[in-house]
Design a protein around this motif. Structure first.
Motif, PDB file in Angstrom:
ATOM      1  N   LYS A   3      42.626  31.755  35.597  1.00  0.00           N
ATOM      2  CA  LYS A   3      41.390  32.515  35.430  1.00  0.00           C
ATOM      3  C   LYS A   3      40.827  32.935  36.779  1.00  0.00           C
ATOM      4  CE  LYS A   3      36.905  32.422  33.070  1.00  0.00           C
ATOM      5  NZ  LYS A   3      36.009  31.628  32.184  1.00  0.00           N
ATOM      6  N   LYS A   4      40.787  32.018  37.719  1.00  0.00           N
ATOM      7  CA  LYS A   4      40.283  32.336  39.053  1.00  0.00           C
ATOM      8  C   LYS A   4      41.263  33.215  39.814  1.00  0.00           C
ATOM      9  CE  LYS A   4      37.362  28.231  39.441  1.00  0.00           C
ATOM     10  NZ  LYS A   4      37.070  26.989  40.206  1.00  0.00           N
ATOM     11  N   ALA A   5      42.560  33.014  39.577  1.00  0.00           N
ATOM     12  CA  ALA A   5      43.555  33.886  40.214  1.00  0.00           C
ATOM     13  C   ALA A   5      43.353  35.321  39.758  1.00  0.00           C
ATOM     14  CB  ALA A   5      44.962  33.407  39.868  1.00  0.00           C
TER      15      ALA A   5
ATOM     16  N   GLN B  15      50.562  38.350  35.044  1.00  0.00           N
ATOM     17  CA  GLN B  15      50.895  37.011  34.556  1.00  0.00           C
ATOM     18  C   GLN B  15      49.630  36.177  34.343  1.00  0.00           C
ATOM     19  OE1 GLN B  15      54.086  37.786  33.567  1.00  0.00           O
ATOM     20  NE2 GLN B  15      54.356  35.613  33.918  1.00  0.00           N
ATOM     21  N   SER B  16      48.677  36.321  35.248  1.00  0.00           N
ATOM     22  CA  SER B  16      47.416  35.576  35.110  1.00  0.00           C
ATOM     23  C   SER B  16      46.673  36.018  33.849  1.00  0.00           C
ATOM     24  CB  SER B  16      46.544  35.777  36.348  1.00  0.00           C
ATOM     25  OG  SER B  16      47.207  35.330  37.517  1.00  0.00           O
ATOM     26  N   LEU B  17      46.627  37.322  33.608  1.00  0.00           N
ATOM     27  CA  LEU B  17      45.975  37.822  32.406  1.00  0.00           C
ATOM     28  C   LEU B  17      46.665  37.312  31.149  1.00  0.00           C
ATOM     29  CD1 LEU B  17      45.361  41.524  33.496  1.00  0.00           C
ATOM     30  CD2 LEU B  17      43.604  39.782  33.122  1.00  0.00           C
ATOM     31  N   LYS B  18      47.984  37.258  31.189  1.00  0.00           N
ATOM     32  CA  LYS B  18      48.732  36.774  30.025  1.00  0.00           C
ATOM     33  C   LYS B  18      48.378  35.319  29.736  1.00  0.00           C
ATOM     34  CE  LYS B  18      52.860  38.364  29.774  1.00  0.00           C
ATOM     35  NZ  LYS B  18      54.305  38.560  30.034  1.00  0.00           N
ATOM     36  N   SER B  19      48.199  34.522  30.793  1.00  0.00           N
ATOM     37  CA  SER B  19      47.818  33.119  30.610  1.00  0.00           C
ATOM     38  C   SER B  19      46.438  32.985  30.000  1.00  0.00           C
ATOM     39  CB  SER B  19      47.867  32.380  31.947  1.00  0.00           C
ATOM     40  OG  SER B  19      49.180  32.281  32.410  1.00  0.00           O
ATOM     41  N   LEU B  20      45.613  34.008  30.148  1.00  0.00           N
ATOM     42  CA  LEU B  20      44.275  34.002  29.557  1.00  0.00           C
ATOM     43  C   LEU B  20      44.286  34.600  28.157  1.00  0.00           C
ATOM     44  CD1 LEU B  20      42.266  35.196  32.697  1.00  0.00           C
ATOM     45  CD2 LEU B  20      42.712  32.850  31.944  1.00  0.00           C
ATOM     46  N   GLY B  21      45.449  34.976  27.664  1.00  0.00           N
ATOM     47  CA  GLY B  21      45.548  35.553  26.329  1.00  0.00           C
ATOM     48  C   GLY B  21      45.227  37.032  26.267  1.00  0.00           C
ATOM     49  N   GLU B  22      45.052  37.682  27.415  1.00  0.00           N
ATOM     50  CA  GLU B  22      44.727  39.116  27.444  1.00  0.00           C
ATOM     51  C   GLU B  22      46.027  39.921  27.526  1.00  0.00           C
ATOM     52  OE1 GLU B  22      41.549  40.224  30.108  1.00  0.00           O
ATOM     53  OE2 GLU B  22      40.812  38.151  30.174  1.00  0.00           O
ATOM     54  N   TYR B  23      46.785  39.889  26.427  1.00  0.00           N
ATOM     55  CA  TYR B  23      48.144  40.456  26.444  1.00  0.00           C
ATOM     56  C   TYR B  23      48.137  41.974  26.584  1.00  0.00           C
ATOM     57  CZ  TYR B  23      49.525  35.795  24.958  1.00  0.00           C
ATOM     58  OH  TYR B  23      49.725  34.439  24.906  1.00  0.00           O
TER      59      TYR B  23
END
Length: 669
Positions: free
Chosen positions: A88-90, A118-126
């Motif tokens: 999220k911070k990245a 990749q960071s957005l994907k980890s936040l579920g923002e596909y």
């Protein structure tokens, strides 16, 4: 390390607090001190101690020291969070970097678009992540990560289809702590794993090359000393007291182990030219109930890291992760042969195919069935590191790289998977939410092969006739025949196949063009029905339409000197209309003829009018047939169907009628 860094952070925090309270610019002395601490943060970053560098970088930005909010600072902060799995911070820092500096040539490289995605994907923002990946792909079209993304833009559907093959199980051992527990490996009846539970280390990230010197090996359910509770796994005393260990693998006889450790030589820790302590793979032998560590393997170097060993089923290949071609950040998977005497005399080679992507490929494991499991953030996944698998032989994949899907993978880091193919029980580590510590070990079961029944019929595409004795084959994604069967007297077939594999079901019969249907991987489902309709391969332009429509008479007939469609011809033309509407690619040529009575020129004109009359009737009775699909041609009396009635021969009207006709000819598709 903790004792050294805490005073620095306290002084640094006081400096910033004091500056903010005065609301005045930094003095030259304070600026010098601040620059000194930033230099220290840079060194910690280069040493991959990201948790420490983060504290200093973020403190600068949080106090609105705008003079330090440069593109380079945003990159350093973003990377520090990214490689510490704080996505999220990245994402926040990468977003500021791209939004503020993307229009400045050469400032924001494609790598930051990838890490932002990749960071957005980890936040579920596909959806947003896919948009950023599109930009990344436009910048580096020849990058493996870009091509993987472009080829698999339906990757979420493919990952969804993998659900059901693996299921999390309740962990039957007290293995996890409030710290980091990861990298399980099978040993005897239990596990060996890595943990920092006895150190309380601040920099706990374990998925790249940093801070590995804070991990030790533990055992559980291995012997009487470790029943149900973790206990230290001891190597020989000299080595264990100086070098900390991680990610191990054991030979089947339990007498040899390979493991990851610090760069250690001649009784001391060794750094590279920049002072960074790299990782190496060591081998240990069990002698007199003590694990004796040999010198490090020739695949190692002081200049790069080599880690996470895995063995092939025959124990003649050693797989591992290394950043030897990019020591700054990323890692690829490599393999090297082990000679019969245990020596290694050749250089490692990177795995072929599309396994390595240019991002992180790490933590390999090869099962007894020759399946390579590894973690990557370069292949399309759910976010962070995902676990993937492929059939492997030596240095190349034998099947597509597959994402294991949920619940093995999550939007965080999932890694260091091992599995016993006989019991179908496995373990892996993850820093997903809900765990006991920073990294936790989870257990799972792999479902048995999903055998699904497929049934259906095989028919002639045009006539709907059942085809008896047609061959049905199951073909895998390498075009290899897996099994075959035949249709019975009712044109029916039945077979079974594994739904967790890529398969093609192919139907073929003599005189017909084969047809096939692709079966994607998916959950076990009820029996499936696949009916095939085959097209004749011997039908070409010039064949009579009755070849396709047995109930169609080969011709329609006309009255003497007339071009009017007779009532007995209309049902035949209706059959032609029906078949042309059903198969839009079918084109027809209308060949019209006359008898031999009358002048040749007159008969040629009459035959053309008869052909056109047939075309007009078809078009008048169908709004689905284009005129371009019909060709009218007259032949006069040049092609008599009844050659016994040529010019000058007296014949009955019935005999002449055989020559007054229009034929329906297939013109091709």
């Amino acid at each position: 390390m903790i004792k050294k860094i805490l005073p620095v952070l306290l002084i640094f925090s006081c400096l910033l607090t004091s500056t903010q309270a005065q609301e005045e610019p930094l003095t030259a002395r304070d600026s010098a001190r601040l620059k000194k601490y930033l230099n220290k943060a840079d060194r910690q970053f280069q040493d991959k101690s990201y948790s420490i560098s983060i504290d200093i970088y973020e403190a600068v930005l949080s106090k609105n020291q705008n003079q330090y909010m440069t593109p380079n600072m945003l990159k350093l902060v973003g990377d520090s969070y990214y490689f510490n799995a704080a996505y999220k911070k990245a994402a926040r820092n990468y977003e500021m970097l791209i939004e503020n500096y993307k229009d400045q040539p050469g400032v924001v490289g494609p790598e930051y678009y990838f890490k932002y995605a990749q960071s957005l994907k980890s936040l579920g923002e596909y959806e947003k992540s896919d948009g950023v990946m599109q930009e990344f792909a436009g910048m580096v079209a020849d990058d493996g990560r870009a091509s993987n993304f472009l080829k698999g833009q339906d990757y979420l559907d493919a990952i969804e289809a993998a659900k059901g093959r693996y299921s999390l199980a309740e962990l039957d051992m007290d293995i996890n702590s409030e710290y980091s527990d990861l990298a399980p490996s099978f040993y005897k009846e239990g596990l060996i794993f890595s943990s920092d539970r006895d150190t309380g280390n601040l920099a706990r990230y374990r998925h790249t090359w940093n801070a590995m010197d804070f991990l030790d090996l533990y055992k559980i359910n291995v012997d009487s000393a470790s029943q149900d509770k973790p206990a230290k796994f001891h190597l020989d005393t000299d080595f264990t007291t100086r070098v900390h260990e991680s990610s191990s693998i054991f030979t089947k006889d339990g007498k040899t182990m390979y493991f990851t450790g610090n760069n250690y030589r001649s009784g001391r820790i060794v750094g590279d030219k920049q002072g960074v302590v790299r990782l190496k793979i060591y081998r240990a032998q069990l002698k007199d109930d003590e694990w004796v560590v040999e010198d490090d393997l020739p695949i190692n170097s002081d200049a790069f890291s080599t880690a996470h060993p895995a063995l092939s089923p025959d124990e003649r290949k050693l797989y591992f992760a290394s950043d030897r071609h990019n020591p700054s950040v990323e890692s690829d998977l490599y393999v090297v042969s082990i000679n019969e005497d245990g020596s290694i005399t050749e250089d490692p080679v990177p795995l072929k195919g599309n396994i390595n992507t240019g991002a992180r490929e790490t933590f390999p494991f090869v099962s007894s069935e020759g399946i390579l499991y590894f973690s990557s953030d370069g292949h399309p996944g759910l976010g962070g590191l995902d676990v993937f698998s492929t059939k492997i032989e030596a240095d190349r994949p034998q099947s597509p790289v597959e994402n294991l899907g949920e619940p093995i993978n999550s939007n965080m880091d999932d890694f260091s998977l091992v599995i016993n193919e006989d019991t179908r029980l496995g373990y892996f580590a993850s820093n997903r939410e809900g765990g006991k510590g920073y990294d936790d070990i989870y257990t799972f079961t792999k479902a048995p092969e999903c055998i699904q029944t497929v049934t259906g019929t095989v028919r002639d595409k045009v006539t709907n006739e059942l085809l008896i004795g047609a061959t049905i084959k199951v073909i895998n994604d390498k075009n290899e025949e897996i099994l075959s069967t035949f249709t019975d007297e009712n044109g029916q077939y039945s077979l079974t196949l594994d739904r967790y594999k890529l398969n093609f079901v192919r139907a073929q019969a003599e005189g017909y063009t084969p047809a096939e249907e692709f079966l994607e991987r998916g959950k076990c489902r009820p029996p499936r029905i696949i009916d095939f309709y085959l097209e004749r391969d011997e039908v070409t332009c010039g064949d009579d339409l009755s070849v396709l429509i047995p109930e169609l008479r080969s011709t329609i007939y006309f009255d003497f000197d007339k071009d009017i469609i007779r009532d007995d011809a209309k049902p035949q033309i209706e059959l032609v209309i029906a078949i042309m509407e059903k198969y839009p690619s079918l084109n027809i040529k209308l060949k019209a003829h006359t008898d031999a009575q009358g002048p040749d020129a007159y008969n040629m004109d009459l035959s053309r009018r008869r052909a056109q009359a047939t075309v007009d009737y078809i078009l008048a009775n169908s709004d689905k047939i284009s005129p371009s699909r019909l060709e009218a041609e007259g032949y006069g009396e040049s092609q008599l169907a009844n050659p016994d009635c040529p010019n000058g021969v007296r014949c009955s009207d019935k005999e002449h009628e055989k020559n007054r006709r229009t034929e329906f000819i297939i013109c091709g598709e």
